[in-house]
Design a protein around this motif. Structure first.
Motif, PDB file in Angstrom:
ATOM      1  N   GLU A 145       3.802  -1.904   4.484  1.00 39.15           N
ATOM      2  CA  GLU A 145       3.523  -1.949   3.051  1.00 39.15           C
ATOM      3  C   GLU A 145       4.805  -2.215   2.263  1.00 39.15           C
ATOM      4  O   GLU A 145       4.789  -2.965   1.269  1.00 39.15           O
ATOM      5  CB  GLU A 145       2.876  -0.629   2.613  1.00 39.15           C
ATOM      6  N   THR A 146       5.925  -1.653   2.704  1.00 42.01           N
ATOM      7  CA  THR A 146       7.205  -1.919   2.051  1.00 42.01           C
ATOM      8  C   THR A 146       7.595  -3.385   2.194  1.00 42.01           C
ATOM      9  O   THR A 146       8.085  -4.014   1.239  1.00 42.01           O
ATOM     10  CB  THR A 146       8.298  -1.017   2.637  1.00 42.01           C
ATOM     11  N   HIS A 205      -5.973  -0.009   3.880  1.00 38.14           N
ATOM     12  CA  HIS A 205      -6.002  -1.040   2.847  1.00 38.14           C
ATOM     13  C   HIS A 205      -4.834  -0.815   1.881  1.00 38.14           C
ATOM     14  O   HIS A 205      -5.033  -0.515   0.700  1.00 38.14           O
ATOM     15  CB  HIS A 205      -7.332  -1.003   2.093  1.00 38.14           C
ATOM     16  N   PRO A 206      -3.596  -0.958   2.352  1.00 39.48           N
ATOM     17  CA  PRO A 206      -2.440  -0.748   1.470  1.00 39.48           C
ATOM     18  C   PRO A 206      -2.444  -1.777   0.342  1.00 39.48           C
ATOM     19  O   PRO A 206      -2.738  -2.954   0.567  1.00 39.48           O
ATOM     20  CB  PRO A 206      -1.236  -0.953   2.402  1.00 39.48           C
ATOM     21  N   TYR A 211      -0.207  -3.552  -1.523  1.00 38.87           N
ATOM     22  CA  TYR A 211       0.573  -4.800  -1.449  1.00 38.87           C
ATOM     23  C   TYR A 211       0.158  -5.639  -0.246  1.00 38.87           C
ATOM     24  O   TYR A 211       0.076  -6.873  -0.333  1.00 38.87           O
ATOM     25  CB  TYR A 211       2.067  -4.495  -1.422  1.00 38.87           C
ATOM     26  N   CYS A 212      -0.115  -4.993   0.879  1.00 39.31           N
ATOM     27  CA  CYS A 212      -0.635  -5.733   2.038  1.00 39.31           C
ATOM     28  C   CYS A 212      -1.954  -6.410   1.687  1.00 39.31           C
ATOM     29  O   CYS A 212      -2.213  -7.560   2.082  1.00 39.31           O
ATOM     30  CB  CYS A 212      -0.852  -4.795   3.222  1.00 39.31           C
ATOM     31  N   SER A 213      -2.796  -5.707   0.933  1.00 37.52           N
ATOM     32  CA  SER A 213      -4.108  -6.255   0.577  1.00 37.52           C
ATOM     33  C   SER A 213      -3.981  -7.443  -0.363  1.00 37.52           C
ATOM     34  O   SER A 213      -4.769  -8.397  -0.289  1.00 37.52           O
ATOM     35  CB  SER A 213      -4.985  -5.166  -0.036  1.00 37.52           C
ATOM     36  N   ALA A 223       5.534  -5.912   2.584  1.00 42.16           N
ATOM     37  CA  ALA A 223       4.634  -6.695   1.736  1.00 42.16           C
ATOM     38  C   ALA A 223       5.093  -6.663   0.284  1.00 42.16           C
ATOM     39  O   ALA A 223       5.117  -7.693  -0.404  1.00 42.16           O
ATOM     40  CB  ALA A 223       3.211  -6.161   1.860  1.00 42.16           C
ATOM     41  N   ARG A 224       5.495  -5.480  -0.180  1.00 46.47           N
ATOM     42  CA  ARG A 224       5.989  -5.351  -1.555  1.00 46.47           C
ATOM     43  C   ARG A 224       7.266  -6.167  -1.750  1.00 46.47           C
ATOM     44  O   ARG A 224       7.426  -6.867  -2.762  1.00 46.47           O
ATOM     45  CB  ARG A 224       6.237  -3.874  -1.867  1.00 46.47           C
ATOM     46  N   GLU A 264       3.687   2.320   6.945  1.00 46.12           N
ATOM     47  CA  GLU A 264       4.455   2.451   5.703  1.00 46.12           C
ATOM     48  C   GLU A 264       5.505   1.344   5.598  1.00 46.12           C
ATOM     49  O   GLU A 264       5.728   0.790   4.515  1.00 46.12           O
ATOM     50  CB  GLU A 264       5.121   3.826   5.629  1.00 46.12           C
ATOM     51  N   ILE A 286      -1.010   4.645   0.576  1.00 45.76           N
ATOM     52  CA  ILE A 286      -1.155   3.542   1.520  1.00 45.76           C
ATOM     53  C   ILE A 286      -2.622   3.224   1.765  1.00 45.76           C
ATOM     54  O   ILE A 286      -2.976   2.120   2.170  1.00 45.76           O
ATOM     55  CB  ILE A 286      -0.431   3.894   2.842  1.00 45.76           C
ATOM     56  N   ASN A 287      -3.469   4.188   1.502  1.00 45.93           N
ATOM     57  CA  ASN A 287      -4.908   3.993   1.675  1.00 45.93           C
ATOM     58  C   ASN A 287      -5.645   4.680   0.531  1.00 45.93           C
ATOM     59  O   ASN A 287      -5.050   5.463  -0.217  1.00 45.93           O
ATOM     60  CB  ASN A 287      -5.360   4.565   3.027  1.00 45.93           C
TER      61      ASN A 287
END
Length: 219
Positions: A179-180, A98-99, A101-103, A182-183, A176, A26-27
């Motif tokens: 990020e899921t 800075h995950p 997929y979020c990034s 975002a993916r 977490e 995740i980072n």
């Protein structure tokens, strides 16, 4: 809600959180930062120190209404951590990372719409995008605090993501999940446009999320 005391165990839990973020992908490196509310202020990760070499005494205490004390430098992002905890007394922890997929979405400057009911974990009908500002600055702190006045997470344009938690555990859970989400949003556009949930469906999920997720107090 109990505010945890500044103890060696709490400081170690902050280090453990940073190591967990990197272990989960995740980072990366020292890009993320973590803070936890304590009486009269907050504890926050120091600036630029690898998590593997960080020790509890390196975690920086600072008040919520003043600049950092002289000594070990807090994370360069201390301003928005401070601003969020001062503005949100219902929240105990802030996690920034800075995950991947979020990034990607942050670089594309896209908020996350209601692609899944888990959007309700972030307190609204989407996960907002904060406009770009230089990292560590007052403008970024102001924009992040405004976006999260009634939310539990946001994306930051050309930067990363930030979440709030009623405990450190809950903040890590939200990061977490973000990020899921975002993916899911990125992949759902492959082969067609995603079908979004409507406001009534998300309103229903928001009520259900009032008692959802980990609730253990850290301390």
């Amino acid at each position: 809600m109990t505010v945890p005391n500044d103890t060696a165990a709490l400081r170690q839990s902050i280090i453990d959180a940073c190591l967990w973020l990197n272990a989960r992908g995740i980072n990366q490196g020292t890009a993320g930062n973590v803070s936890v509310r304590v009486p009269d202020g907050m504890l926050i990760t120091p600036s630029g120190i690898p998590y593997e070499t960080m020790t509890p005494d390196m975690i920086v205490f600072m008040p919520l209404d003043r600049d950092p004390p002289i000594g070990l430098r807090p994370s360069s992002e201390w301003r928005f951590h401070q601003r969020l905890l001062a503005a949100r007394p219902d929240m105990m922890a802030v996690v920034h990372a800075h995950p991947p997929y979020c990034s990607v979405l942050a670089v594309q400057r896209r908020a996350i719409p209601a692609v899944h009911y888990m959007i309700a974990a972030f307190g609204g009908h989407d996960v907002p995008l904060v406009p770009y500002s230089l990292f560590g600055g007052e403008e970024l702190a102001t924009n992040v605090a405004a976006a999260m006045a009634e939310r539990h997470g946001c994306l930051m344009a050309n930067h990363g993501a930030t979440v709030l938690g009623e405990s450190l555990d809950r903040a890590l859970w939200r990061m977490e999940e973000l990020e899921t989400l975002a993916r899911t949003y990125l992949f759902s556009a492959i082969g067609g446009a995603p079908h979004l949930l409507n406001r009534a469906q998300i309103d229903e999920a928001l009520v259900a999320f009032a008692s959802y997720g980990p609730r253990r107090n850290d301390g």
